[in-house]
Design an enzyme around this catalytic site. Sequence first.
Site, PDB file in Angstrom:
ATOM      1  N   GLU A  20       0.876  -1.165   0.000  1.00  0.00           N
ATOM      2  CA  GLU A  20       0.000   0.000   0.000  1.00  0.00           C
ATOM      3  C   GLU A  20       0.922   1.227   0.000  1.00  0.00           C
ATOM      4  OE1 GLU A  20      -2.671   0.327   3.320  1.00  0.00           O
ATOM      5  OE2 GLU A  20      -3.574   2.132   2.490  1.00  0.00           O
ATOM      6  N   ARG A  76       4.810 -12.845   9.961  1.00  0.00           N
ATOM      7  CA  ARG A  76       5.423 -11.560   9.631  1.00  0.00           C
ATOM      8  C   ARG A  76       6.724 -11.413  10.413  1.00  0.00           C
ATOM      9  NH1 ARG A  76       1.837  -7.577   9.088  1.00  0.00           N
ATOM     10  NH2 ARG A  76       3.095  -5.787   9.575  1.00  0.00           N
ATOM     11  N   LYS A 100       4.047   1.056   9.570  1.00  0.00           N
ATOM     12  CA  LYS A 100       4.181   2.361   8.909  1.00  0.00           C
ATOM     13  C   LYS A 100       3.453   3.447   9.687  1.00  0.00           C
ATOM     14  CE  LYS A 100       2.956   0.267   5.092  1.00  0.00           C
ATOM     15  NZ  LYS A 100       2.495  -0.041   3.741  1.00  0.00           N
TER      16      LYS A 100
HETATM   17  P1  ATP Z   1       2.629  -2.100   8.060  1.00  0.00           P
HETATM   18  O1  ATP Z   1       1.847  -2.680   9.174  1.00  0.00           O
HETATM   19  O2  ATP Z   1       4.083  -2.055   8.308  1.00  0.00           O
HETATM   20  O3  ATP Z   1       2.103  -0.796   7.618  1.00  0.00           O
HETATM   21  P2  ATP Z   1       1.288  -3.466   5.966  1.00  0.00           P
HETATM   22  O4  ATP Z   1       1.084  -4.934   6.033  1.00  0.00           O
HETATM   23  O5  ATP Z   1       0.143  -2.585   6.194  1.00  0.00           O
HETATM   24  O6  ATP Z   1       2.524  -3.140   6.880  1.00  0.00           O
HETATM   25  P3  ATP Z   1       1.472  -3.327   3.137  1.00  0.00           P
HETATM   26  O7  ATP Z   1       2.056  -2.258   2.314  1.00  0.00           O
HETATM   27  O8  ATP Z   1       0.018  -3.517   3.121  1.00  0.00           O
HETATM   28  O9  ATP Z   1       1.959  -3.062   4.616  1.00  0.00           O
HETATM   29  O10 ATP Z   1       2.237  -4.687   2.877  1.00  0.00           O
HETATM   30  C1  ATP Z   1       2.647  -5.187   1.638  1.00  0.00           C
HETATM   31  C2  ATP Z   1       3.013  -6.629   1.807  1.00  0.00           C
HETATM   32  O11 ATP Z   1       4.104  -6.767   2.704  1.00  0.00           O
HETATM   33  C3  ATP Z   1       1.872  -7.441   2.371  1.00  0.00           C
HETATM   34  O12 ATP Z   1       1.749  -8.629   1.643  1.00  0.00           O
HETATM   35  C4  ATP Z   1       2.281  -7.696   3.787  1.00  0.00           C
HETATM   36  O13 ATP Z   1       1.774  -8.909   4.265  1.00  0.00           O
HETATM   37  C5  ATP Z   1       3.808  -7.713   3.697  1.00  0.00           C
HETATM   38  N1  ATP Z   1       4.386  -7.313   4.976  1.00  0.00           N
HETATM   39  C6  ATP Z   1       4.175  -6.158   5.646  1.00  0.00           C
HETATM   40  N2  ATP Z   1       4.835  -6.157   6.824  1.00  0.00           N
HETATM   41  C7  ATP Z   1       5.483  -7.336   6.897  1.00  0.00           C
HETATM   42  C8  ATP Z   1       6.324  -7.957   7.871  1.00  0.00           C
HETATM   43  N3  ATP Z   1       6.638  -7.339   9.016  1.00  0.00           N
HETATM   44  N4  ATP Z   1       6.807  -9.187   7.612  1.00  0.00           N
HETATM   45  C9  ATP Z   1       6.509  -9.811   6.464  1.00  0.00           C
HETATM   46  N5  ATP Z   1       5.716  -9.297   5.513  1.00  0.00           N
HETATM   47  C10 ATP Z   1       5.193  -8.086   5.715  1.00  0.00           C
HETATM   48 MG    MG Z   2      -1.546  -2.050   5.185  1.00  0.00          MG
END
Ligand code: ATP
Ligand code: MG
Length: 564
Positions: free
Chosen positions: A36, A262, A272
């Site tokens: 995202e 994760r 983020k």
């Molecule tokens: P955050 O909570 O850090 O904002 P998010 O999951 O909202 O992370 P996205 O941009 O939606 O961030 O994530 C893109 C991809 O990266 C998704 O498939 C998500 O599952 C993966 N991802 C995000 N954080 C992690 C993590 N800590 N470990 C492994 N994969 C991750």
């Molecule tokens: Mg997200």
Amino acid sequence: MNNENKQNNNNFISKIINEDFQKNKNLLLHTRFPPEPNGYLHIGHAKSICLNFEIANLYNGYCNLRFDDTNPNKENKKYINSIKNDIRWLGYKWYKRAFYSSEYFSILYKYAKELIKKDLAYVDQLTKEQIREYRGTLKNVGKNSPYRNRSIEDNLKLFKKMKNGFFKEGEACLRAKINMSSPSIIMRDPVLYRIIFTKHHQTKNQWCIYPMYDFAHCLSDSIEGITHSFCTLEFQDNKNLYNWILKNTNVKHYSQQYEFSRLNLEYSILSKRKISILINKNIINEWDDPRILTIAGLRRKGYTASSIRQFCHKIGITKQNNLVEFSMLEYCIRNELNQTATRTMAVLEPIKVYLYNIDDDYEKKITVPNHPNNPNLGNHEIIFTNTIYIERKDFQEKYDKKYKRLKIGTEVRLRHAYIIKAEKIEKDKNGNIVTIICFCDTTSLGKKPINKKNPAVIHWIAKKNTLPAKFNLYNHLFTIKNPEQKENFLSFLNPDSLIIKNGFIEKKIGKKIIKKINSNNYENLFFQFERIGYFCLDQLSSKTTLVFNRTVSLRDSWKVKMKN
Ligand code: ATP
Ligand code: MG
């Protein structure tokens, strides 16, 4: 990078894929990485990037980059650019071009209408709070919305009105009609569309209704022909909804979701949302602050793409959530820099040493290797004269038997040069030591002392050979191992997360660096400042001020802060 790929052969996901290949020899593996664009990528994303891109490579498939851009309130182009840049820098190529969920808004709108026509979706007009209240809890089943039984015609009309901007934000939403008493809360009539009047970075003002993640994600996967859709464990419950939407819409392709754990890293925050709080409160500078584990921050700190990939391979892909030791990340970069970084001397907290038995005009040039075991990295020249700088910490006035470095009456070896013995100190009127006066054993160059133990070795720079430099010493941003799990994570900030020192580097090395800056070549500016640590040139360095960031200490001893 091919050799690095190996470990992916050996996790639960490879097992699933191998079984899928047994069932279908012509399977064309297609994965996606769906960020995202509401922030920069971090080391957790790197885990997902390595998995998705490498597994696709390994099986001769494809990996899409798809921006999951369904919330214009939080997203912008700056993040899109940084995400693309970071993925490229990590060494991966996405299939064809970057895709966007927003490209599918018209198709998604049609699928939503299809659900309404099948009486599987309705326009709800409860408020956000009421929806939450009606949803129930794990213990209590939910309650039907009074708007749940509207006719299909009414729903179609109202949905169109939503799309045409008739309702204000929060006045209406589209919900799936599933089951308000489902044991899985996600299946209790989840919201599929909400109203947002913010201009979107791609579709501008074309839409004021935006699909929710759960609706957009599975359908985007299907539209792009994704075979294996990998996400983190929190989405386990969403899988029911993922499958429900694909089953109840007229899609041509069924994607399959799989979950893995994760990445959580000690002393760090990855979310983020929380990183944004740190930036907004000026606790850190920007998304590339070396104290946070964004890819941009790690790069600025001196981490290489290969060290990050190696880290991702080392942690592997599992279904167990755990907290990975920070030292594992440090191990990966230290291991690499140990082979590649130029060895040179820097003095971070200088104190002057005067060698009284050396003439003022005496100057000796000494050629030293850039790496102890790799002659290919070449040599450079240092200069020895009677006035040099050493590290303030390498001299102790108070007698202490255990202190092995310079003290009155004892000897140390100057790295690559002579043995010196401290005899006197000179202080200013405030009592601070200004000069340490030493005797230099001029017979000791390259020779072991006879009938004596080898003294300790310290680093130094001749006054004539100094170039001023600034050093940023980074420590963990948090004092506790799991700040991510604390609501009040801001109460655990490490006041010493950045310590700045003003000292010297070797002039010859400095001049080479300035030459590179002049020709805009920032490659290979990784150094081991002997006895201090691995450093890289900070991107904000200028020809007049060289700034170095400590990437990692020489040994796993970060807790011994360079503070005193
Ligand atoms: P955050 O909570 O850090 O904002 P998010 O999951 O909202 O992370 P996205 O941009 O939606 O961030 O994530 C893109 C991809 O990266 C998704 O498939 C998500 O599952 C993966 N991802 C995000 N954080 C992690 C993590 N800590 N470990 C492994 N994969 C991750
Ligand atoms: Mg997200």
